[in-house]
Write a protein that holds these residues in place. Structure first.
Motif, PDB file in Angstrom:
ATOM      1  N   UNK A  11      14.570  19.929  45.268  1.00  0.00           N
ATOM      2  CA  UNK A  11      14.652  21.268  45.849  1.00  0.00           C
ATOM      3  C   UNK A  11      15.934  21.934  45.334  1.00  0.00           C
ATOM      4  N   UNK A  12      15.754  23.069  44.610  1.00  0.00           N
ATOM      5  CA  UNK A  12      16.913  23.764  44.029  1.00  0.00           C
ATOM      6  C   UNK A  12      16.856  25.245  44.386  1.00  0.00           C
ATOM      7  N   UNK A  13      17.922  25.946  44.080  1.00  0.00           N
ATOM      8  CA  UNK A  13      17.906  27.405  44.185  1.00  0.00           C
ATOM      9  C   UNK A  13      16.809  27.919  43.264  1.00  0.00           C
ATOM     10  N   UNK A  14      16.006  28.842  43.758  1.00  0.00           N
ATOM     11  CA  UNK A  14      14.887  29.386  42.987  1.00  0.00           C
ATOM     12  C   UNK A  14      15.369  29.960  41.649  1.00  0.00           C
ATOM     13  N   UNK A  15      14.577  29.713  40.627  1.00  0.00           N
ATOM     14  CA  UNK A  15      14.924  30.136  39.267  1.00  0.00           C
ATOM     15  C   UNK A  15      15.200  31.637  39.167  1.00  0.00           C
ATOM     16  N   UNK A  16      14.493  32.453  39.973  1.00  0.00           N
ATOM     17  CA  UNK A  16      14.619  33.909  39.857  1.00  0.00           C
ATOM     18  C   UNK A  16      15.829  34.469  40.605  1.00  0.00           C
ATOM     19  N   UNK A  17      16.510  33.639  41.369  1.00  0.00           N
ATOM     20  CA  UNK A  17      17.634  34.121  42.188  1.00  0.00           C
ATOM     21  C   UNK A  17      18.890  34.290  41.341  1.00  0.00           C
ATOM     22  N   UNK A  18      19.646  35.332  41.630  1.00  0.00           N
ATOM     23  CA  UNK A  18      20.930  35.536  40.946  1.00  0.00           C
ATOM     24  C   UNK A  18      21.980  34.682  41.664  1.00  0.00           C
ATOM     25  N   UNK A  19      22.498  33.689  40.993  1.00  0.00           N
ATOM     26  CA  UNK A  19      23.400  32.729  41.627  1.00  0.00           C
ATOM     27  C   UNK A  19      24.806  33.310  41.772  1.00  0.00           C
ATOM     28  N   UNK A  20      25.397  33.095  42.945  1.00  0.00           N
ATOM     29  CA  UNK A  20      26.752  33.592  43.221  1.00  0.00           C
ATOM     30  C   UNK A  20      27.687  32.443  43.470  1.00  0.00           C
ATOM     31  N   UNK A  21      28.917  32.568  43.029  1.00  0.00           N
ATOM     32  CA  UNK A  21      29.930  31.554  43.346  1.00  0.00           C
ATOM     33  C   UNK A  21      30.435  31.826  44.766  1.00  0.00           C
ATOM     34  N   UNK A  22      30.624  30.753  45.525  1.00  0.00           N
ATOM     35  CA  UNK A  22      31.114  30.910  46.910  1.00  0.00           C
ATOM     36  C   UNK A  22      32.532  31.413  46.923  1.00  0.00           C
ATOM     37  N   UNK A  24      35.061  30.332  48.437  1.00  0.00           N
ATOM     38  CA  UNK A  24      36.090  29.292  48.336  1.00  0.00           C
ATOM     39  C   UNK A  24      36.110  28.611  46.961  1.00  0.00           C
ATOM     40  N   UNK A  25      35.270  29.065  46.054  1.00  0.00           N
ATOM     41  CA  UNK A  25      35.206  28.558  44.678  1.00  0.00           C
ATOM     42  C   UNK A  25      34.953  27.056  44.599  1.00  0.00           C
ATOM     43  N   UNK A  26      34.293  26.508  45.620  1.00  0.00           N
ATOM     44  CA  UNK A  26      34.013  25.078  45.601  1.00  0.00           C
ATOM     45  C   UNK A  26      32.547  24.803  45.288  1.00  0.00           C
ATOM     46  N   UNK A  27      31.798  25.874  45.106  1.00  0.00           N
ATOM     47  CA  UNK A  27      30.372  25.677  44.815  1.00  0.00           C
ATOM     48  C   UNK A  27      29.688  27.021  44.713  1.00  0.00           C
ATOM     49  N   UNK A  28      28.362  27.011  44.733  1.00  0.00           N
ATOM     50  CA  UNK A  28      27.617  28.272  44.716  1.00  0.00           C
ATOM     51  C   UNK A  28      27.043  28.552  46.096  1.00  0.00           C
ATOM     52  N   UNK A  29      26.736  29.813  46.326  1.00  0.00           N
ATOM     53  CA  UNK A  29      26.179  30.263  47.596  1.00  0.00           C
ATOM     54  C   UNK A  29      24.766  29.721  47.764  1.00  0.00           C
ATOM     55  N   UNK A  30      24.519  28.952  48.845  1.00  0.00           N
ATOM     56  CA  UNK A  30      23.154  28.479  49.086  1.00  0.00           C
ATOM     57  C   UNK A  30      22.618  28.961  50.435  1.00  0.00           C
ATOM     58  N   UNK A 218      34.597  14.543  42.058  1.00  0.00           N
ATOM     59  CA  UNK A 218      35.151  15.532  42.973  1.00  0.00           C
ATOM     60  C   UNK A 218      35.096  16.890  42.285  1.00  0.00           C
ATOM     61  N   UNK A 219      34.470  17.854  42.947  1.00  0.00           N
ATOM     62  CA  UNK A 219      34.439  19.213  42.381  1.00  0.00           C
ATOM     63  C   UNK A 219      35.785  19.855  42.628  1.00  0.00           C
ATOM     64  N   UNK A 220      36.447  20.242  41.551  1.00  0.00           N
ATOM     65  CA  UNK A 220      37.772  20.839  41.686  1.00  0.00           C
ATOM     66  C   UNK A 220      37.652  22.350  41.885  1.00  0.00           C
ATOM     67  N   UNK A 221      36.852  22.968  41.029  1.00  0.00           N
ATOM     68  CA  UNK A 221      36.697  24.420  41.142  1.00  0.00           C
ATOM     69  C   UNK A 221      35.418  24.863  40.450  1.00  0.00           C
ATOM     70  N   UNK A 222      34.799  25.923  41.006  1.00  0.00           N
ATOM     71  CA  UNK A 222      33.633  26.537  40.370  1.00  0.00           C
ATOM     72  C   UNK A 222      33.976  27.991  40.086  1.00  0.00           C
ATOM     73  N   UNK A 223      33.755  28.421  38.844  1.00  0.00           N
ATOM     74  CA  UNK A 223      34.096  29.801  38.462  1.00  0.00           C
ATOM     75  C   UNK A 223      32.906  30.469  37.811  1.00  0.00           C
ATOM     76  N   UNK A 224      32.828  31.784  37.925  1.00  0.00           N
ATOM     77  CA  UNK A 224      31.809  32.507  37.147  1.00  0.00           C
ATOM     78  C   UNK A 224      32.292  32.608  35.705  1.00  0.00           C
ATOM     79  N   UNK A 225      31.366  32.692  34.764  1.00  0.00           N
ATOM     80  CA  UNK A 225      31.807  32.880  33.374  1.00  0.00           C
ATOM     81  C   UNK A 225      32.502  34.236  33.252  1.00  0.00           C
TER      82      UNK A 225
END
Lengths: 250, 495
Positions: A11-22, A24-30, A218-225
């Motif tokens: 189960x993943x974020x739907x392919x058509x969804x525009x993914x956003x970084x959270x 707190x930069x620790x992951x993406x918005x789910x 350990x996820x250190x940081x998640x950034x948008x390109x």
């Protein structure tokens, strides 16, 4: 030969969804985001169903490892035509190594001739689980598969590789991971959706398999390109040449 | 400057592009160099187009049926500039055509002769959004899809949706009272538009910038409603304040197959009922097998979701705030229509991608017909039970001469009947008109449910409106536009 095919569905974020970084930069918005079956796993389910329809298998079983909502994903698999589903409850983020360990235990119980999963999930793009499963079991594997032919205990497959395709022959039992061109998955039809309600869904926990969910990364940081910079409109060829020279291209 | 047309391959050339003699009428001024210089000084050189190559896309409609001969296109950047243009044209008696995305289907957005094209495309700022009420204020040139994407960030959505959303502009949507696939759920723009900023024929600006955002305001006449659907003939819309609904989390799309038209109608009745889908129903569209076939034959990568072929298909969409509740309601409904044999087969989308693919089978009909030949388009409101009979009668009438498809917003009793032929044919036209309009009149229907009159249905307005109604409309037109410079010879012909 058991006549059984085990398919993995994530189960993943739907392919058509525009993914956003959270924030707190620790992951993406789910939260409040549409989730669906990993498209490569959909292709895996489709391939398993086709093999069963061709008489190469008798039963297709779907397995998903994750939180309770994974049962929705399994229901989609059942609605496509899968015979039976197994849900192993685990925390939301579980790494490929632990997923592979659960698969190994389930495989030891179910004894499938073939394990089919997507080459990678569109959320982490890890492309590891199938390979780890094969390694743990000492089974042959075909990754990035774009064609499957089954004849008794022999598999003839085509793989997508850099520079083209590769044809190999494998014995069963084996692990196959799917690539985009393998097939076009069917829709869930209404009659099958109704039938799916009566199909068995087993629920288990990680503890039942002696697997822990301890993270080894350990996820250190998640950034948008970096944002794409706006271009400029040049007035004439002379300016174009000057700009290109300025950028060191000419 | 770049073309504003959406994708369409060229069909065979139209034998019907109009060049009216009236454009040289003595009531108008003659466009001259002084006028062009005035526009250059007021708007800047890059807002004034006179080169023939630059003018082509502004002069031609999306279907390539109607071709005007405007020598001048103006691209103002804000309301003040629009007002300056109109003031000048009013004094000089220069006719003009306000143009948005130029995606209209009745030739209302292109010149009939040499009228100036007033493009609103550069008025594209989104001005404000009020999260408490959901009201958004923007300029007329904002593309509908752009507005929807902006609203998505705020958790809202535009209350209308149509296949042209990637190209059409909100000002044009308002001026044509555009309908679309969500009309069933959100109703007409007459309800959703809270306020308008309009420039009148003499340059007067009605409504403030950002327009009014009041939810309720019964102080005097509701002038804004006059401009909604007036097709640019009473004033030029430059700003819109729109009430927008929340973007609901839970959406489901199902594609169903039925044996006959009556089953489709009964499926709709069941869906709309409280005991059916009731409040979560957000769209109910239908298409016949001919309409599906033309899409499968012309749109790349399209495929039917079903194994077999059926005479009729219905697309149902639900949207609500609770996935579990909606899923249960939908599955109960689908169970019921399947077991009662109203529906023979169907699929339920399991992902956004599948939902979009299913929608493309319905939304792709117009473009597919364009790709397959010359298209005669009819957009009719008819009593629900009678709607498809007209398609069958037309198919019989046309025989081998053309390919007839029936589809549309079944939930709104709005039929789209299209006929494609290899090339324009007066014989085919003669078989279709006035037959279709006469049939529509006989059933008390509308000769144009949502597309408007433009220039295409000028001669048929009287089939759906009485002489007294048309006379009253003409009086309003004379009041708002005494020099007849706003989109002349659209909606009704000049006296």
């Amino acid at each position: 030969m058991s006549g059984r095919i085990l398919v993995g569905v994530k189960r993943c974020i739907d392919y058509a969804v525009k993914v956003r970084v959270r924030a707190d930069k620790m992951g993406v918005e789910t939260a409040n985001v549409k989730m669906s079956m990993n498209p490569f796993d959909e292709i895996g389910v489709e391939e398993a169903l086709r093999l069963r329809e061709k008489g190469k298998a008798k039963e297709v079983v779907a397995l998903s490892i994750g939180p309770k909502q994974c049962q929705e994903t399994l229901r989609t698999a059942l609605a496509m035509g899968v015979d039976r589903a197994i849900h192993v409850e685990s925390p939301d983020t579980i790494e490929p190594l632990n997923v592979a360990k659960v698969f190994k235990r389930v495989i030891e119980q179910e004894k499938p001739d073939l394990v089919i999963i997507g080459k990678q999930a569109i959320d982490d793009d890890a492309n590891q689980t199938g390979q780890m499963i094969a390694g743990m079991l000492g089974w042959p594997q075909s990754t990035h598969t774009s064609k499957v032919e089954m004849d008794g205990t022999t598999l003839k497959v085509t793989r997508e590789i850099d520079g083209g395709t590769q044809d190999i022959t494998l014995g069963t039992p084996a692990v196959i991971t799917t690539d985009l061109r393998l097939n076009e998955p069917r829709y869930a039809t209404l009659p099958n959706i109704m039938k799916a309600k009566k199909k068995p869904m087993d629920t288990k926990t990680l503890a039942d398999f002696g697997v822990d969910a301890a993270a080894r990364m350990e996820i250190v940081q998640v950034e948008e390109p970096p944002q794409r910079q706006a271009g400029i409109v040049v007035a004439d060829v002379a300016q174009l040449v000057a700009e290109l020279k300025g950028k060191g291209v000419l | 400057s770049s073309s504003s047309s959406s994708s369409s391959s060229s069909s065979s050339s139209s034998a019907l592009s109009s060049s009216s003699p009236w454009s040289a009428s003595s009531q108008y001024g003659q466009l001259c160099a002084d006028d062009v210089n005035f526009f250059r000084e007021t708007l800047g050189n890059d807002a004034v187009l006179t080169e023939p190559d630059d003018l082509v896309s502004f002069n031609q409609d999306w279907m390539q049926k109607y071709r005007g001969h405007s020598p001048l296109v103006l691209l103002p950047r804000n309301t003040a500039e629009v007002s300056a243009i109109l003031r000048h044209c009013h004094t000089r008696r220069l006719p003009l055509v306000p143009q948005g995305g130029n995606t209209g289907l009745v030739g209302g957005s292109v010149p009939r002769g040499t009228e100036i094209v007033l493009s609103l495309r550069r008025l594209r700022r989104i001005l404000s959004f009020d999260p408490a009420s959901g009201a958004v204020s923007c300029e007329a040139g904002v593309v509908l899809q752009t507005l929807d994407e902006y609203l998505a960030e705020q958790g809202h959505r535009v209350p209308l949706d149509l296949a042209a959303k990637g190209s059409c502009q909100i000002g044009g949507n308002v001026s044509t009272n555009a309908g679309g696939i969500r009309y069933l759920r959100y109703g007409s723009l007459h309800g959703s538009v809270l306020g308008l900023e309009v420039v009148l024929s003499d340059g007067t600006i009605l409504g403030g910038s950002g327009a009014t955002a009041l939810r309720k305001d019964n102080t005097g006449y509701h002038l804004k409603n006059l401009f909604i659907g007036a097709e640019g003939t009473l004033g030029v819309v430059t700003g819109v304040t729109l009430l927008t609904p929340s973007r609901l989390k839970s959406t489901n799309v199902a594609y169903l197959a039925c044996q006959d038209y009556e089953s489709v109608v009964n499926t709709f009745r069941n869906a709309a009922a409280r005991a059916g889908l009731g409040e979560i129903l957000s769209a109910f569209e239908f298409q016949d097998s001919y309409a599906l076939k033309v899409v499968l034959d012309n749109l790349p990568n399209s495929r039917s979701p079903l194994q077999d072929q059926y005479p009729f298909y219905a697309l149902i969409e639900t949207s609500g705030s609770n996935e579990d509740h909606d899923r249960q309601k939908l599955e109960a409904f689908l169970d019921q229509v399947m077991s009662s044999q109203l529906v023979l087969d169907g699929v339920l989308a399991q992902s956004e991608t599948q939902a979009n693919q299913i929608w493309s089978l319905r939304e792709g009909v117009a473009e597919s017909m364009q790709r397959s030949g010359y298209v005669y388009k009819y957009d009719l409101s008819l009593p629900l039970a009678r709607m498809y009979q007209l398609v069958q009668d037309t198919r019989k009438r046309i025989g081998e001469l053309g390919y007839v498809v029936g589809y549309g917003h079944l939930g709104d009793s709005n039929l789209h009947l299209n006929v494609s032929t290899k090339e324009a044919s007066n014989e085919v036209l003669g078989l279709l008109e006035p037959f279709l309009y006469q049939q529509t009149r006989e059933y008390g229907g509308s000769v144009s449910a949502e597309h408007g009159i433009g220039q295409a249905k000028l001669d048929y307005l009287s089939y759906s409106k009485s002489a007294a109604e048309i006379a009253t409309m003409r009086k309003l037109k004379a009041l708002f536009d005494p020099h007849n410079i706003l989109n002349p010879n659209k909606v009704f012909s000049m006296e």
